[in-house]
Design a protein around this motif. Structure first.
Motif, PDB file in Angstrom:
ATOM      1  N   ALA A  72       2.382  36.464  -8.373  1.00  0.00           N
ATOM      2  CA  ALA A  72       3.666  35.775  -7.715  1.00  0.00           C
ATOM      3  C   ALA A  72       4.450  35.126  -8.731  1.00  0.00           C
ATOM      4  O   ALA A  72       3.921  34.358  -9.418  1.00  0.00           O
ATOM      5  N   THR A  73       5.943  35.544  -8.693  1.00  0.00           N
ATOM      6  CA  THR A  73       6.826  34.876  -9.547  1.00  0.00           C
ATOM      7  C   THR A  73       7.972  34.144  -9.026  1.00  0.00           C
ATOM      8  O   THR A  73       8.829  33.655  -9.508  1.00  0.00           O
ATOM      9  N   SER A  74       7.891  34.162  -7.542  1.00  0.00           N
ATOM     10  CA  SER A  74       8.874  33.407  -6.636  1.00  0.00           C
ATOM     11  C   SER A  74       8.006  33.122  -5.444  1.00  0.00           C
ATOM     12  O   SER A  74       7.129  33.576  -5.136  1.00  0.00           O
ATOM     13  N   LEU A  75       8.747  32.019  -4.619  1.00  0.00           N
ATOM     14  CA  LEU A  75       8.395  31.646  -3.562  1.00  0.00           C
ATOM     15  C   LEU A  75       8.265  32.666  -2.517  1.00  0.00           C
ATOM     16  O   LEU A  75       7.364  33.030  -1.908  1.00  0.00           O
ATOM     17  N   SER A  76       9.400  33.414  -2.650  1.00  0.00           N
ATOM     18  CA  SER A  76       9.517  34.467  -1.464  1.00  0.00           C
ATOM     19  C   SER A  76       8.458  35.560  -1.695  1.00  0.00           C
ATOM     20  O   SER A  76       8.109  36.159  -0.645  1.00  0.00           O
ATOM     21  N   ALA A  77       8.138  35.967  -2.954  1.00  0.00           N
ATOM     22  CA  ALA A  77       7.201  37.059  -3.172  1.00  0.00           C
ATOM     23  C   ALA A  77       5.761  36.542  -2.509  1.00  0.00           C
ATOM     24  O   ALA A  77       4.989  37.267  -2.155  1.00  0.00           O
ATOM     25  N   LEU A  78       5.357  35.222  -3.013  1.00  0.00           N
ATOM     26  CA  LEU A  78       4.375  34.614  -2.431  1.00  0.00           C
ATOM     27  C   LEU A  78       4.032  34.349  -1.127  1.00  0.00           C
ATOM     28  O   LEU A  78       3.050  34.868  -0.455  1.00  0.00           O
ATOM     29  N   ARG A  79       4.983  34.258  -0.403  1.00  0.00           N
ATOM     30  CA  ARG A  79       5.207  34.099   1.029  1.00  0.00           C
ATOM     31  C   ARG A  79       4.919  35.669   1.600  1.00  0.00           C
ATOM     32  O   ARG A  79       4.174  35.735   2.784  1.00  0.00           O
ATOM     33  N   GLU A  80       5.764  36.557   1.120  1.00  0.00           N
ATOM     34  CA  GLU A  80       5.419  37.906   1.358  1.00  0.00           C
ATOM     35  C   GLU A  80       3.936  38.292   1.274  1.00  0.00           C
ATOM     36  O   GLU A  80       3.299  38.818   2.358  1.00  0.00           O
ATOM     37  N   LYS A  81       3.404  38.064   0.246  1.00  0.00           N
ATOM     38  CA  LYS A  81       1.951  38.240  -0.067  1.00  0.00           C
ATOM     39  C   LYS A  81       1.147  37.607   0.702  1.00  0.00           C
ATOM     40  O   LYS A  81      -0.157  38.275   1.181  1.00  0.00           O
ATOM     41  N   PHE A  82       1.305  36.526   1.186  1.00  0.00           N
ATOM     42  CA  PHE A  82       0.426  35.842   2.103  1.00  0.00           C
ATOM     43  C   PHE A  82       0.331  36.556   3.366  1.00  0.00           C
ATOM     44  O   PHE A  82      -0.757  36.588   4.313  1.00  0.00           O
ATOM     45  N   LYS A  83       1.488  36.903   3.940  1.00  0.00           N
ATOM     46  CA  LYS A  83       1.594  37.591   5.350  1.00  0.00           C
ATOM     47  C   LYS A  83       0.919  38.978   5.027  1.00  0.00           C
ATOM     48  O   LYS A  83       0.305  39.210   5.973  1.00  0.00           O
ATOM     49  N   TYR A 130      -1.699  39.632   2.718  1.00  0.00           N
ATOM     50  CA  TYR A 130      -3.166  39.425   2.418  1.00  0.00           C
ATOM     51  C   TYR A 130      -3.492  38.045   3.070  1.00  0.00           C
ATOM     52  O   TYR A 130      -3.568  37.092   2.179  1.00  0.00           O
ATOM     53  N   PRO A 131      -3.328  37.720   4.389  1.00  0.00           N
ATOM     54  CA  PRO A 131      -3.857  36.423   4.835  1.00  0.00           C
ATOM     55  C   PRO A 131      -5.399  35.878   4.388  1.00  0.00           C
ATOM     56  O   PRO A 131      -5.708  34.584   4.406  1.00  0.00           O
ATOM     57  N   GLU A 132      -6.271  36.817   4.206  1.00  0.00           N
ATOM     58  CA  GLU A 132      -7.357  36.526   3.877  1.00  0.00           C
ATOM     59  C   GLU A 132      -7.800  36.173   2.293  1.00  0.00           C
ATOM     60  O   GLU A 132      -8.771  35.924   1.926  1.00  0.00           O
ATOM     61  N   ALA A 133      -6.907  36.617   1.557  1.00  0.00           N
ATOM     62  CA  ALA A 133      -7.039  36.311  -0.020  1.00  0.00           C
ATOM     63  C   ALA A 133      -7.068  34.797  -0.348  1.00  0.00           C
ATOM     64  O   ALA A 133      -6.537  33.901   0.331  1.00  0.00           O
ATOM     65  N   LEU A 134      -7.468  34.659  -1.482  1.00  0.00           N
ATOM     66  CA  LEU A 134      -7.848  33.295  -2.103  1.00  0.00           C
ATOM     67  C   LEU A 134      -6.304  33.143  -3.065  1.00  0.00           C
ATOM     68  O   LEU A 134      -5.937  33.709  -3.870  1.00  0.00           O
ATOM     69  N   PHE A 135      -5.558  31.969  -2.728  1.00  0.00           N
ATOM     70  CA  PHE A 135      -4.401  31.715  -3.382  1.00  0.00           C
ATOM     71  C   PHE A 135      -4.615  30.693  -4.402  1.00  0.00           C
ATOM     72  O   PHE A 135      -4.975  29.639  -3.959  1.00  0.00           O
ATOM     73  N   LEU A 136      -4.286  30.760  -5.787  1.00  0.00           N
ATOM     74  CA  LEU A 136      -4.358  29.947  -6.833  1.00  0.00           C
ATOM     75  C   LEU A 136      -2.941  29.691  -7.235  1.00  0.00           C
ATOM     76  O   LEU A 136      -2.128  30.495  -7.631  1.00  0.00           O
ATOM     77  N   VAL A 137      -2.475  28.541  -6.825  1.00  0.00           N
ATOM     78  CA  VAL A 137      -1.067  28.280  -6.896  1.00  0.00           C
ATOM     79  C   VAL A 137      -0.906  26.863  -7.964  1.00  0.00           C
ATOM     80  O   VAL A 137      -1.639  25.896  -7.614  1.00  0.00           O
ATOM     81  N   SER A 138      -0.101  26.660  -8.828  1.00  0.00           N
ATOM     82  CA  SER A 138       0.256  25.837  -9.552  1.00  0.00           C
ATOM     83  C   SER A 138       1.146  24.766  -8.985  1.00  0.00           C
ATOM     84  O   SER A 138       1.832  25.130  -8.119  1.00  0.00           O
ATOM     85  N   ASP A 139       0.828  23.216  -8.932  1.00  0.00           N
ATOM     86  CA  ASP A 139       1.529  22.318  -8.147  1.00  0.00           C
ATOM     87  C   ASP A 139       2.943  22.246  -8.699  1.00  0.00           C
ATOM     88  O   ASP A 139       3.848  21.594  -8.037  1.00  0.00           O
ATOM     89  N   ASP A 140       3.648  22.798  -9.579  1.00  0.00           N
ATOM     90  CA  ASP A 140       4.858  23.045  -9.954  1.00  0.00           C
ATOM     91  C   ASP A 140       5.460  24.302  -9.731  1.00  0.00           C
ATOM     92  O   ASP A 140       6.814  24.478  -9.817  1.00  0.00           O
ATOM     93  N   PHE A 141       4.839  25.017  -8.684  1.00  0.00           N
ATOM     94  CA  PHE A 141       5.429  26.267  -8.332  1.00  0.00           C
ATOM     95  C   PHE A 141       6.533  26.126  -7.178  1.00  0.00           C
ATOM     96  O   PHE A 141       7.475  26.883  -7.135  1.00  0.00           O
ATOM     97  N   ASP A 163       7.281  24.450  -2.921  1.00  0.00           N
ATOM     98  CA  ASP A 163       6.968  24.211  -1.642  1.00  0.00           C
ATOM     99  C   ASP A 163       6.243  25.475  -1.184  1.00  0.00           C
ATOM    100  O   ASP A 163       6.953  26.382  -0.702  1.00  0.00           O
ATOM    101  N   ILE A 164       4.833  25.254  -0.993  1.00  0.00           N
ATOM    102  CA  ILE A 164       3.890  26.295  -0.241  1.00  0.00           C
ATOM    103  C   ILE A 164       3.488  26.003   1.142  1.00  0.00           C
ATOM    104  O   ILE A 164       2.402  26.424   1.385  1.00  0.00           O
ATOM    105  N   GLY A 165       4.008  24.944   1.765  1.00  0.00           N
ATOM    106  CA  GLY A 165       3.522  24.694   2.861  1.00  0.00           C
ATOM    107  C   GLY A 165       3.101  25.520   3.905  1.00  0.00           C
ATOM    108  O   GLY A 165       2.058  25.094   4.713  1.00  0.00           O
ATOM    109  N   GLU A 166       3.284  26.715   3.959  1.00  0.00           N
ATOM    110  CA  GLU A 166       2.926  27.475   5.381  1.00  0.00           C
ATOM    111  C   GLU A 166       1.450  28.069   4.865  1.00  0.00           C
ATOM    112  O   GLU A 166       0.927  28.883   5.597  1.00  0.00           O
ATOM    113  N   ILE A 167       1.045  27.904   3.604  1.00  0.00           N
ATOM    114  CA  ILE A 167      -0.300  28.748   3.022  1.00  0.00           C
ATOM    115  C   ILE A 167      -1.478  27.520   3.646  1.00  0.00           C
ATOM    116  O   ILE A 167      -1.262  26.530   3.182  1.00  0.00           O
ATOM    117  N   PRO A 168      -2.086  27.894   4.547  1.00  0.00           N
ATOM    118  CA  PRO A 168      -3.312  27.072   4.987  1.00  0.00           C
ATOM    119  C   PRO A 168      -4.109  26.562   4.047  1.00  0.00           C
ATOM    120  O   PRO A 168      -4.458  27.353   2.972  1.00  0.00           O
TER     121      PRO A 168
END
Length: 170
Positions: A36-47, A49-60, A62-67
């Motif tokens: 992912a290169t943007s928050l919108s793309a990350l949110r889309e992929k979360f929807k 692939y909800p079962e995937a593991l997400f590795l996110v840098s803390d400078d990316f 607000d990713i609040g909706e990813i459990p």
């Protein structure tokens, strides 16, 4: 195709860090299905692939909706002084230990962090991941609202202070 447990989506600002993480994951048998290169793309992929593991840098961002159970937050290298995470793997082994620690939190119920008075983590030699496991466990216990005292017993090469950016303490 990899099983659901092996699917990973990365969202890491620093290109060198992201390249290292993605390559390391591939060498460890994980399938990086999206970078992912943007928050919108990350949110889309979360929807998608909800079962995937997400590795996110803390400078990316607000990713609040990813459990949090499917999220590993890494220290971002684009703004290291304002980092909220202490996880910054420097090798395949360290990254594997971070993932292993996350998986053991999810699947292991033989240690209750809410009732334990003392938890000790040790190793026989260097670069075994004991510091990474200790820091990750301490952070998770603190997130549960418990008081934590994290002691680095390595008198020769202490690393915990380095992870928390504490220097020159005598």
């Amino acid at each position: 195709m990899a099983s659901n447990e092996e699917l990973v989506i990365t969202a890491i600002r620093d290109m060198n860090q992201e390249g290292f993480i993605a390559t390391s994951l591939k060498r460890s048998g994980w399938q990086v299905i999206y970078r992912a290169t943007s928050l919108s793309a990350l949110r889309e992929k979360f929807k998608e692939y909800p079962e995937a593991l997400f590795l996110v840098s803390d400078d990316f961002g607000d990713i609040g909706e990813i459990p949090t159970e499917r999220l590993i937050k890494l220290r971002g290298r684009s703004h290291p002084l304002t980092s909220s995470s202490n996880l910054d793997p420097q090798s395949d082994f360290e990254l594997a230990e971070i993932i292993r620690a996350r998986e053991s939190r999810e699947s292991s119920h033989h240690i209750s962090a809410t009732s334990a008075k003392v938890i000790a983590i040790s190793s026989i030699g260097g670069r075994t991941g004991a510091t990474t496991v200790a820091i990750t466990l301490a952070e998770q216990i603190a997130r549960m609202g418990r008081s934590v005292l994290l002691v680095d017993g390595n008198r020769i090469y202490p690393k915990i202070a380095y992870h928390f950016h504490i220097h020159n303490i005598r």
